[in-house]
Write a protein that holds these residues in place. Structure first.
Motif, PDB file in Angstrom:
ATOM      1  N   THR A  93      44.322   4.601  37.725  1.00 39.50           N
ATOM      2  CA  THR A  93      45.359   4.957  38.711  1.00 39.50           C
ATOM      3  C   THR A  93      45.475   3.929  39.828  1.00 39.50           C
ATOM      4  OG1 THR A  93      44.762   7.230  38.231  1.00 39.50           O
ATOM      5  CG2 THR A  93      46.243   6.866  40.083  1.00 39.50           C
ATOM      6  N   VAL A  94      44.349   3.649  40.490  1.00 38.18           N
ATOM      7  CA  VAL A  94      44.396   2.741  41.633  1.00 38.18           C
ATOM      8  C   VAL A  94      44.875   1.356  41.194  1.00 38.18           C
ATOM      9  CG1 VAL A  94      42.988   1.544  43.368  1.00 38.18           C
ATOM     10  CG2 VAL A  94      42.606   3.976  42.896  1.00 38.18           C
ATOM     11  N   LEU A  98      48.231  -0.569  42.526  1.00 40.50           N
ATOM     12  CA  LEU A  98      48.090  -1.764  43.357  1.00 40.50           C
ATOM     13  C   LEU A  98      48.431  -3.043  42.594  1.00 40.50           C
ATOM     14  CD1 LEU A  98      44.850  -1.169  45.438  1.00 40.50           C
ATOM     15  CD2 LEU A  98      47.229  -0.751  46.084  1.00 40.50           C
ATOM     16  N   PHE A  99      47.989  -3.126  41.356  1.00 37.33           N
ATOM     17  CA  PHE A  99      48.110  -4.401  40.645  1.00 37.33           C
ATOM     18  C   PHE A  99      49.048  -4.329  39.447  1.00 37.33           C
ATOM     19  CE2 PHE A  99      43.599  -4.304  42.283  1.00 37.33           C
ATOM     20  CZ  PHE A  99      43.894  -5.014  43.436  1.00 37.33           C
ATOM     21  N   GLU A 113      21.079   1.744  35.435  1.00 36.31           N
ATOM     22  CA  GLU A 113      22.060   2.787  35.146  1.00 36.31           C
ATOM     23  C   GLU A 113      22.876   3.194  36.368  1.00 36.31           C
ATOM     24  OE1 GLU A 113      19.491   6.861  35.402  1.00 36.31           O
ATOM     25  OE2 GLU A 113      19.820   5.964  33.424  1.00 36.31           O
ATOM     26  N   ASP A 114      22.542   2.635  37.523  1.00 35.21           N
ATOM     27  CA  ASP A 114      23.371   2.943  38.697  1.00 35.21           C
ATOM     28  C   ASP A 114      24.451   1.883  38.902  1.00 35.21           C
ATOM     29  OD1 ASP A 114      21.659   0.912  39.343  1.00 35.21           O
ATOM     30  OD2 ASP A 114      21.147   1.682  41.335  1.00 35.21           O
ATOM     31  N   GLU A 115      24.591   0.975  37.940  1.00 30.72           N
ATOM     32  CA  GLU A 115      25.554  -0.113  38.100  1.00 30.72           C
ATOM     33  C   GLU A 115      26.716  -0.007  37.120  1.00 30.72           C
ATOM     34  OE1 GLU A 115      22.681  -3.629  39.860  1.00 30.72           O
ATOM     35  OE2 GLU A 115      23.553  -3.868  37.868  1.00 30.72           O
ATOM     36  N   TYR A 116      27.906  -0.211  37.659  1.00 30.46           N
ATOM     37  CA  TYR A 116      29.105  -0.226  36.817  1.00 30.46           C
ATOM     38  C   TYR A 116      29.915  -1.467  37.138  1.00 30.46           C
ATOM     39  CZ  TYR A 116      28.047   4.549  35.494  1.00 30.46           C
ATOM     40  OH  TYR A 116      27.432   5.656  34.995  1.00 30.46           O
ATOM     41  N   MET A 117      30.702  -1.903  36.171  1.00 30.25           N
ATOM     42  CA  MET A 117      31.475  -3.119  36.387  1.00 30.25           C
ATOM     43  C   MET A 117      32.932  -2.925  36.004  1.00 30.25           C
ATOM     44  SD  MET A 117      28.710  -5.692  34.751  1.00 30.25           S
ATOM     45  CE  MET A 117      28.556  -4.590  33.389  1.00 30.25           C
ATOM     46  N   ILE A 118      33.807  -3.326  36.885  1.00 33.40           N
ATOM     47  CA  ILE A 118      35.231  -3.387  36.552  1.00 33.40           C
ATOM     48  C   ILE A 118      35.585  -4.860  36.476  1.00 33.40           C
ATOM     49  CG2 ILE A 118      37.568  -2.922  37.385  1.00 33.40           C
ATOM     50  CD1 ILE A 118      36.478  -0.410  38.715  1.00 33.40           C
ATOM     51  N   SER A 119      36.122  -5.277  35.337  1.00 33.38           N
ATOM     52  CA  SER A 119      36.407  -6.704  35.173  1.00 33.38           C
ATOM     53  C   SER A 119      37.892  -6.944  34.987  1.00 33.38           C
ATOM     54  CB  SER A 119      35.664  -7.268  33.967  1.00 33.38           C
ATOM     55  OG  SER A 119      34.282  -7.160  34.194  1.00 33.38           O
ATOM     56  N   GLU A 120      38.296  -8.088  35.468  1.00 29.28           N
ATOM     57  CA  GLU A 120      39.697  -8.465  35.388  1.00 29.28           C
ATOM     58  C   GLU A 120      39.751  -9.950  35.071  1.00 29.28           C
ATOM     59  OE1 GLU A 120      43.342  -7.529  35.192  1.00 29.28           O
ATOM     60  OE2 GLU A 120      42.327  -6.016  36.385  1.00 29.28           O
ATOM     61  N   LYS A 121      40.505 -10.281  34.032  1.00 31.40           N
ATOM     62  CA  LYS A 121      40.570 -11.683  33.621  1.00 31.40           C
ATOM     63  C   LYS A 121      41.177 -12.547  34.718  1.00 31.40           C
ATOM     64  CE  LYS A 121      42.404 -13.569  29.668  1.00 31.40           C
ATOM     65  NZ  LYS A 121      43.140 -13.284  28.439  1.00 31.40           N
ATOM     66  N   GLU A 122      42.247 -12.051  35.276  1.00 25.69           N
ATOM     67  CA  GLU A 122      42.890 -12.805  36.351  1.00 25.69           C
ATOM     68  C   GLU A 122      43.240 -11.823  37.469  1.00 25.69           C
ATOM     69  OE1 GLU A 122      43.324 -15.900  37.871  1.00 25.69           O
ATOM     70  OE2 GLU A 122      44.357 -16.683  36.103  1.00 25.69           O
ATOM     71  N   LEU A 123      42.318 -11.677  38.391  1.00 26.82           N
ATOM     72  CA  LEU A 123      42.525 -10.745  39.486  1.00 26.82           C
ATOM     73  C   LEU A 123      43.709 -11.223  40.322  1.00 26.82           C
ATOM     74  CD1 LEU A 123      40.978  -8.222  40.491  1.00 26.82           C
ATOM     75  CD2 LEU A 123      39.809  -9.703  42.109  1.00 26.82           C
ATOM     76  N   LEU A 124      44.591 -10.292  40.663  1.00 26.57           N
ATOM     77  CA  LEU A 124      45.817 -10.654  41.381  1.00 26.57           C
ATOM     78  C   LEU A 124      45.551 -11.527  42.611  1.00 26.57           C
ATOM     79  CD1 LEU A 124      48.978  -9.726  41.322  1.00 26.57           C
ATOM     80  CD2 LEU A 124      48.289  -8.506  43.365  1.00 26.57           C
ATOM     81  N   VAL A 125      44.533 -11.164  43.385  1.00 31.18           N
ATOM     82  CA  VAL A 125      44.306 -11.922  44.615  1.00 31.18           C
ATOM     83  C   VAL A 125      43.769 -13.326  44.337  1.00 31.18           C
ATOM     84  CG1 VAL A 125      43.881  -9.832  45.975  1.00 31.18           C
ATOM     85  CG2 VAL A 125      41.958 -11.056  44.996  1.00 31.18           C
ATOM     86  N   ASN A 126      43.248 -13.545  43.134  1.00 29.29           N
ATOM     87  CA  ASN A 126      42.716 -14.877  42.817  1.00 29.29           C
ATOM     88  C   ASN A 126      43.718 -15.765  42.089  1.00 29.29           C
ATOM     89  OD1 ASN A 126      40.233 -14.783  44.024  1.00 29.29           O
ATOM     90  ND2 ASN A 126      39.212 -13.858  42.261  1.00 29.29           N
ATOM     91  N   ARG A 127      44.905 -15.224  41.838  1.00 27.47           N
ATOM     92  CA  ARG A 127      45.911 -15.955  41.064  1.00 27.47           C
ATOM     93  C   ARG A 127      46.157 -17.365  41.594  1.00 27.47           C
ATOM     94  NH1 ARG A 127      50.035 -13.290  38.262  1.00 27.47           N
ATOM     95  NH2 ARG A 127      51.330 -15.149  38.226  1.00 27.47           N
TER      96      ARG A 127
ATOM     97  N   ARG B  19      56.802  -9.847  40.935  1.00 26.26           N
ATOM     98  CA  ARG B  19      56.739  -8.900  42.042  1.00 26.26           C
ATOM     99  C   ARG B  19      55.457  -8.083  42.024  1.00 26.26           C
ATOM    100  NH1 ARG B  19      61.431  -8.790  39.576  1.00 26.26           N
ATOM    101  NH2 ARG B  19      60.832  -6.935  38.438  1.00 26.26           N
ATOM    102  N   VAL B  20      55.106  -7.556  43.194  1.00 26.78           N
ATOM    103  CA  VAL B  20      53.970  -6.636  43.273  1.00 26.78           C
ATOM    104  C   VAL B  20      54.411  -5.385  44.026  1.00 26.78           C
ATOM    105  CG1 VAL B  20      52.127  -8.344  43.228  1.00 26.78           C
ATOM    106  CG2 VAL B  20      53.130  -7.695  45.412  1.00 26.78           C
TER     107      VAL B  20
END
Lengths: 194, 187
Positions: A93-94, A98-99, A113-127, B19-20
């Motif tokens: 959802t988020v 947002l992206f 087991e307390d660690e989780y990862m969300i990965s993004e190939k090309e994060l919008l802010v790093n474009r 766009r975003v």
């Protein structure tokens, strides 16, 4: 009369109907603004860790508001209270709001087991960001880590959230992984839920 | 030589760029303002910093605008103002502005914004009444125009966050710098 637009005046921001979130601005407008955020914060710090912390702070403020907004608009005023559900809420959802897409992946850490990862190939802010060599492992994704922490903490899941570059084989640009390490109390509560 | 391409319409232009979601933009801007208020404490200083940020953006944004809009040289300031209102605002923010209140000399006018993506969710608390929340926009206009040889002063005259009935910024052309030829190369 010229100059009287469709914008209506409201005595109080809360009287204003909530937007449905369909409005868009150009990606460049956001990228320019984000770049100013980073550049301004660079003038306020002495080292990379401090810079990441400040970007995370800025993101946290966004996350806290996004949680409130989306719980109301997308979830009928309910918020998730289970660990996996809140993670999925962020991942789907988020991210979607947002992206414009769900995150590439959501994984559980293999070693802790307390660690989780969300990965993004090309994060919008790093474009449009390339990190100079002398800035080491600095990752503007700290801002997004802050958003994630803002959502989690305000939903009752305190966590330490950090952003890291992870090289992908055969690709020039690394992906960004948002690493979430939940506070002990969160896991204890989760265990009691069964 | 290929014939000059006609300028795109504002809608076509906006449709052609990536766009975003505006909420990401709005909330990020809010986070910036909040950080500035915490760091600088004085509202006046925050106004200045927002204007400076806008100026920085404007000086860079104008290149992208010229590259993508197919707009050719404007004959006068009036045309420039129209282009900004119909195409500039549209291309970056997805909204249009109305140009109005021209003075007799044709050197100052107002942009009235019908929609302003910066201010969703925003309310000014009593302690920030002097805050020019949208100062980044006026800075952008000033910065962008300076890059095309127009020195301007841009001020807000109406601000809905301060109880007015619209967002109106006044743009005053103070100096048109003639372009010099041959251009000097930067070393």
């Amino acid at each position: 009369m010229i100059g009287v637009g469709k914008a209506k005046q409201y005595a109080n921001v809360l009287d204003k109907p909530l937007s449905r979130g369909r409005q868009e601005v150009s990606l460049s407008a956001f990228a320019f603004l984000f770049s100013e955020l980073v550049q301004y914060n660079q003038t306020q710090v002495d080292n990379i860790a401090e810079l990441e912390r400040r970007l995370e702070d800025a993101g946290y403020a966004v996350g806290a508001r996004v949680l409130e907004l989306l719980c109301h608009r997308e979830k009928g005023n309910r918020r998730e209270n289970r660990l996996l559900d809140i993670l999925l809420f962020i991942h789907s959802t988020v991210w979607k709001v947002l992206f414009g897409k769900v995150a590439d992946s959501l994984e559980r850490g293999t070693e802790h087991e307390d660690e989780y990862m969300i990965s993004e190939k090309e994060l919008l802010v790093n474009r449009f960001i390339s990190v100079p060599k002398d800035m080491g492992a600095f990752n503007c994704g700290a801002f997004v880590a802050g958003i994630v922490r803002g959502v989690l903490e305000n939903a009752g899941f305190p966590a330490v959230v950090t952003a890291h570059f992870v090289p992908i084989e055969g690709q020039q640009r690394p992906r960004t992984t948002i690493l979430i390490k939940f506070a002990e109390e969160v896991l204890q509560r989760e265990a009691r839920f069964g | 030589m290929p014939p000059p391409t006609a300028p795109k319409s504002g809608d076509a232009l906006f449709a052609s760029v990536e766009r975003v979601n505006a909420e990401l933009f709005t909330l990020t801007y809010g986070a910036i303002v909040r950080q500035l208020l915490t760091d600088l404490e004085e509202v006046e200083e925050v106004n200045k910093q927002l204007d400076q940020m806008g100026y920085n953006i404007g000086t860079r944004l104008v290149d992208e605008f010229l590259a993508k809009s197919n707009v050719s040289r404007c004959a006068d300031f009036k045309e420039t103002a129209d282009v900004i209102a119909k195409l500039g605002f549209k291309m970056f923010l997805g909204v249009t502005a109305t140009v109005t209140n021209w003075d007799a000399e044709g050197t100052s006018c107002s942009f009235v914004l019908e929609d302003n993506p910066l201010v969703d969710f925003v309310e000014l608390p009593d302690t920030c009444q002097g805050l020019q929340y949208c100062n980044v926009l006026s800075g952008v206009i000033r910065g962008a125009l300076e890059m095309v040889s127009m020195k301007t002063e841009v001020t807000w005259v109406r601000d809905m966050l301060r109880g007015d009935d619209a967002y109106e910024m006044r743009v005053k052309l103070t100096k048109q710098v003639p372009e010099e030829y041959p251009y000097k190369d930067d070393d």
